[in-house]
Design a protein around this motif. Sequence first.
Motif, PDB file in Angstrom:
ATOM      1  N   PRO A 225       0.888  -1.037  -0.127  1.00  0.00           N
ATOM      2  CA  PRO A 225       0.122   0.080  -0.010  1.00  0.00           C
ATOM      3  C   PRO A 225       0.677   1.189  -0.040  1.00  0.00           C
ATOM      4  CG  PRO A 225       0.031  -1.038   2.122  1.00  0.00           C
ATOM      5  CD  PRO A 225       0.843  -2.069   1.170  1.00  0.00           C
ATOM      6  N   SER A 301       1.078  -1.681  -7.321  1.00  0.00           N
ATOM      7  CA  SER A 301       0.615  -1.047  -6.035  1.00  0.00           C
ATOM      8  C   SER A 301      -0.458  -2.117  -5.207  1.00  0.00           C
ATOM      9  CB  SER A 301      -0.445   0.252  -6.125  1.00  0.00           C
ATOM     10  OG  SER A 301      -0.661   0.660  -4.808  1.00  0.00           O
ATOM     11  N   GLY A 302      -0.251  -2.310  -4.099  1.00  0.00           N
ATOM     12  CA  GLY A 302      -0.907  -3.396  -3.383  1.00  0.00           C
ATOM     13  C   GLY A 302      -0.646  -4.683  -3.520  1.00  0.00           C
ATOM     14  N   THR A 331      -2.460  -6.346   0.031  1.00  0.00           N
ATOM     15  CA  THR A 331      -3.677  -5.323  -0.751  1.00  0.00           C
ATOM     16  C   THR A 331      -3.601  -4.195   0.168  1.00  0.00           C
ATOM     17  OG1 THR A 331      -5.331  -5.429  -1.989  1.00  0.00           O
ATOM     18  CG2 THR A 331      -5.310  -6.784  -0.016  1.00  0.00           C
ATOM     19  N   SER A 332      -4.070  -3.216  -0.297  1.00  0.00           N
ATOM     20  CA  SER A 332      -4.346  -1.893   0.313  1.00  0.00           C
ATOM     21  C   SER A 332      -5.641  -2.066   1.229  1.00  0.00           C
ATOM     22  CB  SER A 332      -4.772  -0.737  -0.718  1.00  0.00           C
ATOM     23  OG  SER A 332      -3.587  -0.473  -1.644  1.00  0.00           O
ATOM     24  N   ALA A 336      -5.304  -0.816   5.056  1.00  0.00           N
ATOM     25  CA  ALA A 336      -6.268   0.132   5.472  1.00  0.00           C
ATOM     26  C   ALA A 336      -7.212  -0.243   6.687  1.00  0.00           C
ATOM     27  CB  ALA A 336      -7.227   0.608   4.305  1.00  0.00           C
ATOM     28  N   TYR A 382     -12.380  -0.144  -3.817  1.00  0.00           N
ATOM     29  CA  TYR A 382     -11.008   0.429  -4.489  1.00  0.00           C
ATOM     30  C   TYR A 382     -11.523   1.601  -5.446  1.00  0.00           C
ATOM     31  CZ  TYR A 382      -8.472  -3.428  -2.604  1.00  0.00           C
ATOM     32  OH  TYR A 382      -7.743  -4.718  -1.696  1.00  0.00           O
ATOM     33  N   ASN A 411      -4.431   7.346   1.303  1.00  0.00           N
ATOM     34  CA  ASN A 411      -3.145   7.188   1.267  1.00  0.00           C
ATOM     35  C   ASN A 411      -2.914   6.110   2.723  1.00  0.00           C
ATOM     36  OD1 ASN A 411      -2.501   9.013  -0.446  1.00  0.00           O
ATOM     37  ND2 ASN A 411      -2.573  10.556   0.856  1.00  0.00           N
ATOM     38  N   ALA A 412      -3.559   4.846   2.663  1.00  0.00           N
ATOM     39  CA  ALA A 412      -3.320   4.079   3.574  1.00  0.00           C
ATOM     40  C   ALA A 412      -2.018   3.524   3.974  1.00  0.00           C
ATOM     41  CB  ALA A 412      -4.131   2.639   3.281  1.00  0.00           C
ATOM     42  N   SER A 413      -1.580   3.660   5.319  1.00  0.00           N
ATOM     43  CA  SER A 413      -0.377   3.142   5.540  1.00  0.00           C
ATOM     44  C   SER A 413       0.877   4.221   5.176  1.00  0.00           C
ATOM     45  CB  SER A 413       0.250   1.959   4.910  1.00  0.00           C
ATOM     46  OG  SER A 413       0.934   2.111   3.614  1.00  0.00           O
ATOM     47  N   ARG A 414       0.458   5.322   4.875  1.00  0.00           N
ATOM     48  CA  ARG A 414       1.538   6.314   4.445  1.00  0.00           C
ATOM     49  C   ARG A 414       1.518   7.396   5.433  1.00  0.00           C
ATOM     50  NH1 ARG A 414       0.727   6.814  -2.206  1.00  0.00           N
ATOM     51  NH2 ARG A 414       0.236   4.774  -2.445  1.00  0.00           N
ATOM     52  N   GLN A 417      -1.536   9.415   5.615  1.00  0.00           N
ATOM     53  CA  GLN A 417      -2.882   9.018   5.726  1.00  0.00           C
ATOM     54  C   GLN A 417      -3.926   9.901   6.341  1.00  0.00           C
ATOM     55  OE1 GLN A 417      -3.106   4.606   7.226  1.00  0.00           O
ATOM     56  NE2 GLN A 417      -3.949   5.419   8.786  1.00  0.00           N
TER      57      GLN A 417
END
Length: 464
Positions: A225, A301-302, A331-332, A336, A382, A411-414, A417
């Motif tokens: 993610p 991504s993911g 996966t995102s 998330a 998504y 912006n999951a995990s960033r 976020q």
Amino acid sequence: MDHFPIFVQTDAARIIVSGGGDAALAKLRLLLKTRAKITVFAADAAPEIAQWHAAGQLTLVGRAMDYGDAVCATLFYGANEDEAEDARTAHLARTCGAMVNIVDNLEDSQFITPAIVDRDPVTIAIGTEGAAPVLARAIKADLEERLPQSLGTLARIGKTFRKASYALSFGRARRDFWRAFYFDAGPKAIAQGKDKVLPALESLLNIHLNKTAREGHVAFVGGGPGDPELLTLKARRALDEADVVIYDRLITPEILELARREATMIDVGKEGFGVHTPQEHINALLVEHAQAGAQVVRLKSGDATVFGRLDEEIDAVDAHSIGWHIVPGITSASAAVATIGQSLTRRGRNASVRFLTGHDTRGFADHDWHALAKPGEVAAIYMGKKSARFIQGRLLMHGADRHTPVTVIENASRVDQRVLETTLDALPAALEAAKLDGPALTFLGLAPRAALAAAPTIKIEEFA
């Protein structure tokens, strides 16, 4: 980056240290590992400095530094432990063209000395721009434990063999040879004695000279993610070996930094309902580079198997008999939902979860909205920001409760976020007011746990 890391040639270079106390001693213990010509100016030098002078390891001048003393010097260290004297001697050094470092004075220094892991000739420098020297020392300690003392010996012997390795073609063939030496043949040989290392190198080179070159290959890699710490070990290994990295728009710069500097980086980003790279062009790039013999990483991504058009790309490389494999990623949706302290399934609530993509509204029309509208159902949507009103309308039309909880995570995990907590009836308005501009997942039927101290959370009340 305020300080660009370089390694300065110190063999026979002139290095000046002004000062004779504890600060000077700390620098000299490191500088004496080099082959530089070191001169110390100090009217009252510590006994250790006098001993090094007597042993011929450096030159001690028993007075304060004066004009011309730094002529032809490469580096200068102000270690007087006196602000005025450091400023005076640093000025003298600069007028002679030397690069200046003043101990514990980052602002007036032209360079800094990083924490160093010494496995001569292998040297690892760790810098924090002067912001966190304790952290730099902790990283140094960790690396010291991980790197065997024999690494330096292997590197010194390997250095003498570099010209012989030029018999291998530049690029992957040489990298494969040296990787096999440093991580397999070399450690095994040195365990039997230093005299066994050179014969092992010669034998290994002969094997690689007669080895058939690796065919081009494609690794479909899930980049997770966005948080580089959520990248799998297998994904990191693939990036390290890649000649070409073909990556999506949502791959973060931190993850791209993990690829080799020499790798060819190709951005094939797509933006929902906007500018994008045609899928046919991506397929052609995969085939082109793999047929040229490259080890290609298709970085998605993911997880590569979730809404990544993976089958089309596999079909493209299969059509040209190119080898491939898949490296799963987080996966995102998994990253998330962890943010809000929930699980995707829960006993007594839902035994299944639906993964949907809001990018394909035509596919939405055929979805079983009646089943999803039932109480307790959970879905991870998504790319659903722009289709929020469509999703809301379909669910309400099929009897969904207007107060069904909805959580949108951007912006999951960033580090940037954000979590938007709302309900089905307010979803489109809440999204518009929140002005989310990053990639986001919409969770139908899930709300953040009340006791969870999550990332910045935007609640619906802000938009009431």
